[in-house]
Design an enzyme around this catalytic site. Sequence first.
Site, PDB file in Angstrom:
ATOM      1  CB  SER A 169      -0.853  -0.006   1.275  1.00 24.09           C
ATOM      2  OG  SER A 169      -1.493   1.244   1.462  1.00 24.09           O
ATOM      3  CE1 TYR A 219      -4.502  -2.103   4.887  1.00 22.97           C
ATOM      4  CE2 TYR A 219      -3.311  -0.042   4.515  1.00 22.97           C
ATOM      5  CZ  TYR A 219      -4.001  -1.139   4.019  1.00 22.97           C
ATOM      6  OH  TYR A 219      -4.180  -1.278   2.657  1.00 22.97           O
TER       7      TYR A 219
HETATM    8  P1  NAD Z   1     -11.279  -6.443  -0.421  1.00 22.35           P
HETATM    9  O1  NAD Z   1     -11.885  -6.332   0.934  1.00 22.35           O
HETATM   10  O2  NAD Z   1     -12.114  -6.157  -1.618  1.00 22.35           O
HETATM   11  O3  NAD Z   1     -10.641  -7.875  -0.603  1.00 22.35           O
HETATM   12  C1  NAD Z   1      -9.907  -8.489   0.418  1.00 22.35           C
HETATM   13  C2  NAD Z   1      -9.779  -9.950   0.111  1.00 22.35           C
HETATM   14  O4  NAD Z   1      -9.082 -10.576   1.201  1.00 22.35           O
HETATM   15  C3  NAD Z   1     -11.136 -10.663  -0.003  1.00 22.35           C
HETATM   16  O5  NAD Z   1     -11.063 -11.660  -0.999  1.00 22.35           O
HETATM   17  C4  NAD Z   1     -11.299 -11.310   1.376  1.00 22.35           C
HETATM   18  O6  NAD Z   1     -12.147 -12.431   1.379  1.00 22.35           O
HETATM   19  C5  NAD Z   1      -9.855 -11.689   1.648  1.00 22.35           C
HETATM   20  N1  NAD Z   1      -9.594 -11.949   3.056  1.00 22.35           N
HETATM   21  C6  NAD Z   1      -9.807 -11.148   4.127  1.00 22.35           C
HETATM   22  N2  NAD Z   1      -9.450 -11.787   5.259  1.00 22.35           N
HETATM   23  C7  NAD Z   1      -9.006 -13.012   4.899  1.00 22.35           C
HETATM   24  C8  NAD Z   1      -8.517 -14.137   5.615  1.00 22.35           C
HETATM   25  N3  NAD Z   1      -8.404 -14.150   6.951  1.00 22.35           N
HETATM   26  N4  NAD Z   1      -8.172 -15.247   4.911  1.00 22.35           N
HETATM   27  C9  NAD Z   1      -8.293 -15.274   3.560  1.00 22.35           C
HETATM   28  N5  NAD Z   1      -8.750 -14.234   2.832  1.00 22.35           N
HETATM   29  C10 NAD Z   1      -9.099 -13.122   3.497  1.00 22.35           C
HETATM   30  O7  NAD Z   1      -9.970  -5.494  -0.390  1.00 22.35           O
HETATM   31  P2  NAD Z   1      -9.101  -4.812  -1.535  1.00 22.35           P
HETATM   32  O8  NAD Z   1      -9.360  -3.378  -1.508  1.00 22.35           O
HETATM   33  O9  NAD Z   1      -9.223  -5.546  -2.813  1.00 22.35           O
HETATM   34  O10 NAD Z   1      -7.649  -5.011  -0.917  1.00 22.35           O
HETATM   35  C11 NAD Z   1      -6.762  -6.009  -1.365  1.00 22.35           C
HETATM   36  C12 NAD Z   1      -5.359  -5.659  -0.884  1.00 22.35           C
HETATM   37  O11 NAD Z   1      -4.967  -4.401  -1.419  1.00 22.35           O
HETATM   38  C13 NAD Z   1      -5.237  -5.545   0.638  1.00 22.35           C
HETATM   39  O12 NAD Z   1      -4.008  -6.084   1.057  1.00 22.35           O
HETATM   40  C14 NAD Z   1      -5.255  -4.036   0.857  1.00 22.35           C
HETATM   41  O13 NAD Z   1      -4.588  -3.665   2.024  1.00 22.35           O
HETATM   42  C15 NAD Z   1      -4.513  -3.561  -0.381  1.00 22.35           C
HETATM   43  N6  NAD Z   1      -4.772  -2.171  -0.725  1.00 22.35           N
HETATM   44  C16 NAD Z   1      -6.018  -1.774  -1.112  1.00 22.35           C
HETATM   45  C17 NAD Z   1      -6.211  -0.447  -1.441  1.00 22.35           C
HETATM   46  C18 NAD Z   1      -7.525   0.049  -1.906  1.00 22.35           C
HETATM   47  O14 NAD Z   1      -7.660   1.256  -2.095  1.00 22.35           O
HETATM   48  N7  NAD Z   1      -8.490  -0.786  -2.145  1.00 22.35           N
HETATM   49  C19 NAD Z   1      -5.158   0.458  -1.359  1.00 22.35           C
HETATM   50  C20 NAD Z   1      -3.919   0.017  -0.958  1.00 22.35           C
HETATM   51  C21 NAD Z   1      -3.732  -1.308  -0.656  1.00 22.35           C
END
Ligand code: NAD
Length: 268
Positions: free
Chosen positions: A150, A163
């Site tokens: 991130s 985080y």
């Molecule tokens: P999201 O909530 O849409 O998806 C998260 C995924 O992780 C889902 O498939 C969920 O089922 C899975 N998950 C959660 N807990 C779990 C567990 N204990 N075991 C197995 N699977 C688990 O989130 P996203 O926005 O797609 O984020 C994905 C990654 O990107 C994360 O690491 C997040 O920190 C990072 N990220 C997202 C953003 C953003 O703006 N969306 C920005 C920076 C970083």
Amino acid sequence: MTIMKTKRPLEGRTALVTGSTSGIGLGIAEAFAAQGARIVLNGFGDKMQIEDTRQKLEQSHDVAVLYHGADLSKAAAVGEMMAYAKAEAGGVDILVNNAGIQHVAPVDEFPPEKWDAILAINLSSAFHTIRAALPDMKARKYGRIINVASAHGLVGSPFKSAYVAAKHGVLGLTKVVALEVAESNITCNAICPGYVYTPLVEKQIVDQAKAHGVSRERVISDVLLKAQPNKRFAQVAEIGALAVFLASDAAQSITGAALPVDGGWTAH
Ligand code: NAD
């Protein structure tokens, strides 16, 4: 007349993407499937919806798509998922550590169980998948490890202690793994997105609108995209395209890197 099918760049490779039932992980899985890779999905959600997603990916891209529902907060479950990938898909060539959760609270009010869960899912699970995947990658002299960190792996923001700590940890792990396997044609990199529009972000919009008593539009412009200079959410397909590039031969000299996809956020 015989129609020759051109071989897609990742045919014969297996890509395991954690947290790929939704958001960025699903976008990355789809991008790899489009390149011909066999996919192992992971993540939580409604069983029927996950099966529907699995079948759609398989049919749209003519690749095998498997699913393992390991809870990544548990080291033993991560081990089971990696053993499943080896038994059913021949091992993991491309490993994407993407699963992540968030919790927002001042540090002195931060629930310790949320701290533990965030560290386990956002950081330790990557250690457990990497240590299981490396022996096969070394034997094949090919491996691509992509950690979805991130912008919060590079800079801090208030109320996100766990985080930010976990994502900074992911960058440290990325560098060490890259150095250890640099001579084996295995690369390890981190993608550092700013805000990407996904269900995780939608939940933050709703939570913050409630917490501050303002509209979702105000939360988007004054809170979420305040630090993102280009004032737009990145799309999951943009992250998928970068992941595909990192898995390609053209990217074999890129390793140990933290690549921001943040509209200029960390250029401040
Ligand atoms: P999201 O909530 O849409 O998806 C998260 C995924 O992780 C889902 O498939 C969920 O089922 C899975 N998950 C959660 N807990 C779990 C567990 N204990 N075991 C197995 N699977 C688990 O989130 P996203 O926005 O797609 O984020 C994905 C990654 O990107 C994360 O690491 C997040 O920190 C990072 N990220 C997202 C953003 C953003 O703006 N969306 C920005 C920076 C970083």
